[in-house]
Design a protein around this motif. Structure first.
Motif, mmCIF file in Angstrom:
data_model
loop_
_atom_site.group_PDB
_atom_site.id
_atom_site.type_symbol
_atom_site.label_atom_id
_atom_site.label_comp_id
_atom_site.label_asym_id
_atom_site.label_seq_id
_atom_site.Cartn_x
_atom_site.Cartn_y
_atom_site.Cartn_z
ATOM 1 N N GLY A 1 -7.803 -7.375 17.151
ATOM 2 C CA GLY A 1 -8.725 -7.423 15.961
ATOM 3 C C GLY A 1 -8.409 -8.468 15.296
ATOM 4 N N ALA A 2 -8.569 -8.363 14.022
ATOM 5 C CA ALA A 2 -8.667 -9.725 12.808
ATOM 6 C C ALA A 2 -7.186 -10.149 12.847
ATOM 7 C CB ALA A 2 -9.046 -9.253 11.555
ATOM 8 N N GLU A 3 -6.779 -11.371 12.479
ATOM 9 C CA GLU A 3 -5.633 -11.871 12.215
ATOM 10 C C GLU A 3 -5.446 -12.763 10.896
ATOM 11 O OE1 GLU A 3 -4.198 -14.378 15.220
ATOM 12 O OE2 GLU A 3 -4.701 -13.086 16.982
ATOM 13 N N GLY A 4 -4.678 -12.625 10.149
ATOM 14 C CA GLY A 4 -4.314 -13.398 8.887
ATOM 15 C C GLY A 4 -3.010 -13.569 8.514
ATOM 16 N N PHE A 5 -2.682 -14.577 8.203
ATOM 17 C CA PHE A 5 -1.573 -15.163 7.690
ATOM 18 C C PHE A 5 -0.138 -14.622 8.832
ATOM 19 C CE2 PHE A 5 -4.115 -14.639 4.156
ATOM 20 C CZ PHE A 5 -3.808 -15.765 3.669
ATOM 21 N N GLY A 6 -0.530 -14.473 10.243
ATOM 22 C CA GLY A 6 0.392 -14.049 11.119
ATOM 23 C C GLY A 6 0.733 -12.669 11.303
ATOM 24 N N PHE A 7 -0.287 -12.007 10.652
ATOM 25 C CA PHE A 7 -0.410 -10.274 11.026
ATOM 26 C C PHE A 7 -1.641 -10.041 11.837
ATOM 27 C CE2 PHE A 7 2.329 -10.870 7.378
ATOM 28 C CZ PHE A 7 3.247 -10.043 7.425
ATOM 29 N N GLN B 1 -4.435 -4.887 14.744
ATOM 30 C CA GLN B 1 -3.977 -3.728 15.518
ATOM 31 C C GLN B 1 -2.614 -3.115 15.041
ATOM 32 O OE1 GLN B 1 -2.225 -2.594 18.362
ATOM 33 N NE2 GLN B 1 -0.549 -4.533 17.920
ATOM 34 N N ASP B 2 -1.988 -3.798 14.528
ATOM 35 C CA ASP B 2 -0.537 -3.488 13.946
ATOM 36 C C ASP B 2 -0.472 -2.630 12.681
ATOM 37 O OD1 ASP B 2 0.773 -4.682 16.130
ATOM 38 O OD2 ASP B 2 1.220 -6.576 15.234
ATOM 39 N N ILE B 3 -1.267 -3.210 11.943
ATOM 40 C CA ILE B 3 -1.522 -2.833 10.483
ATOM 41 C C ILE B 3 -2.122 -1.490 10.565
ATOM 42 C CG2 ILE B 3 -2.516 -3.007 8.075
ATOM 43 C CD1 ILE B 3 -2.046 -5.843 8.523
ATOM 44 N N LEU C 1 -16.047 8.006 9.901
ATOM 45 C CA LEU C 1 -16.100 7.018 8.889
ATOM 46 C C LEU C 1 -15.329 5.787 9.539
ATOM 47 C CD1 LEU C 1 -16.018 9.832 7.311
ATOM 48 C CD2 LEU C 1 -14.869 8.638 5.522
ATOM 49 N N LEU C 2 -15.713 4.607 9.317
ATOM 50 C CA LEU C 2 -14.976 3.419 9.648
ATOM 51 C C LEU C 2 -14.465 2.985 8.373
ATOM 52 C CD1 LEU C 2 -15.688 0.942 12.557
ATOM 53 C CD2 LEU C 2 -15.091 0.259 10.317
ATOM 54 N N ILE C 3 -13.193 2.997 7.998
ATOM 55 C CA ILE C 3 -12.596 2.565 6.867
ATOM 56 C C ILE C 3 -11.942 1.332 6.949
ATOM 57 C CG2 ILE C 3 -10.695 3.107 5.206
ATOM 58 C CD1 ILE C 3 -11.059 6.035 6.332
ATOM 59 N N GLU C 4 -12.503 0.464 6.118
ATOM 60 C CA GLU C 4 -11.843 -0.988 6.068
ATOM 61 C C GLU C 4 -10.894 -1.139 4.934
ATOM 62 O OE1 GLU C 4 -12.190 -3.444 8.063
ATOM 63 O OE2 GLU C 4 -14.193 -3.249 9.175
ATOM 64 N N LEU C 5 -9.837 -0.735 5.091
ATOM 65 C CA LEU C 5 -8.774 -0.626 4.036
ATOM 66 C C LEU C 5 -8.825 -1.824 2.921
ATOM 67 C CD1 LEU C 5 -5.898 0.380 6.485
ATOM 68 C CD2 LEU C 5 -7.205 1.893 4.897
ATOM 69 N N ALA C 6 -8.601 -3.037 3.615
ATOM 70 C CA ALA C 6 -8.589 -4.130 2.713
ATOM 71 C C ALA C 6 -8.846 -5.386 3.704
ATOM 72 C CB ALA C 6 -7.422 -4.216 1.836
ATOM 73 N N TYR C 7 -8.934 -6.529 3.155
ATOM 74 C CA TYR C 7 -9.067 -8.011 3.944
ATOM 75 C C TYR C 7 -7.757 -8.375 4.286
ATOM 76 C CZ TYR C 7 -14.067 -8.362 3.369
ATOM 77 O OH TYR C 7 -15.279 -7.877 3.519
ATOM 78 N N ILE C 8 -7.538 -8.605 5.562
ATOM 79 C CA ILE C 8 -6.393 -9.048 6.163
ATOM 80 C C ILE C 8 -6.369 -10.585 6.061
ATOM 81 C CG2 ILE C 8 -7.279 -9.522 8.628
ATOM 82 C CD1 ILE C 8 -4.632 -8.525 9.563
ATOM 83 N N THR C 9 -7.513 -11.216 5.604
ATOM 84 C CA THR C 9 -7.610 -12.671 5.454
ATOM 85 C C THR C 9 -7.528 -12.974 3.945
ATOM 86 O OG1 THR C 9 -9.858 -12.277 5.608
ATOM 87 C CG2 THR C 9 -8.944 -13.142 7.824
#
Length: 189
Positions: free
Chosen positions: A18-24, A27-29, A149-157
């Motif tokens: 999935g997406a990556e942001g600031f080293g995260f 899929q882990d989150i 539902l596809l829940i986009e919790l917040a932006y990892i970026t």
């Protein structure tokens, strides 16, 4: 009879993290928050719950396409009443932030549940409410037999959103749980 909820922490290690942001990585989150939600629902006798990924390292299928098929087949076989796919959003513009939920159609059970869950997330986590959106292309919304539902919790970026995703995972999961309780008109235990 318990309400059957299928939780799908989006993405996979290795095949599509999935997406990556600031080293995260997403899929882990999503696994961490999905697993907290699983434990909350498992501890409430009014729900029966199943989760697609049983561990953070579990790889579902060999590629993105077969992974999505597998998740939908699991939910349909479980005969879930509702399908919740947990994700983190991403954008090249690091200023874009907030929470949103995708459903297949407007004015449906999924749509009304999404409105309530989104309200809980944005009020409790103080994320921007980007609304409930319609998307007919997402496989998990098209192919599930139950409201999905596809829940986009917040932006990892977005750095501020990411801090909330990593430090307040319980609050995201608990907000989804509160949304379910509100939707089904149930009291907290």
């Amino acid at each position: 009879m318990p309400i059957k909820i299928f939780i799908d922490p989006g993405h996979n290690p290795k095949t599509n993290a999935g997406a990556e942001g600031f080293g995260f990585t997403e899929q882990d989150i999503t696994y961490d928050i999905g697993n907290i939600l699983y434990d909350l629902l498992k501890g409430d006798y009014r729900f029966e719950v199943m989760i697609s990924r049983k561990s953070k390292d579990e790889v579902i299928a060999t590629n993105q396409s077969t992974s999505l098929i597998n998740r939908v087949e699991q939910a349909n076989k479980f005969d879930a009443d509702y399908f919740l796919s947990i994700h983190c959003n991403a954008n090249e513009n690091q200023n874009i932030n907030g929470s949103e939920i995708y459903v297949y159609n407007r004015y449906t059970q999924a749509y009304y549940l999404a409105e309530i869950i989104l309200k809980e997330i944005t009020e409790n986590l103080k994320t921007k409410n980007n609304g409930v959106k319609i998307n007919k292309s997402f496989y998990v919304l098209r192919k599930t037999k139950m409201p999905a539902l596809l829940i986009e919790l917040a932006y990892i970026t977005n750095y501020e959103d990411l801090k909330k995703l990593t430090a307040n995972g319980f609050d995201f999961a608990f907000s989804i749980y509160l949304g379910l309780l509100s939707y089904f008109d149930l009291q907290k235990l």
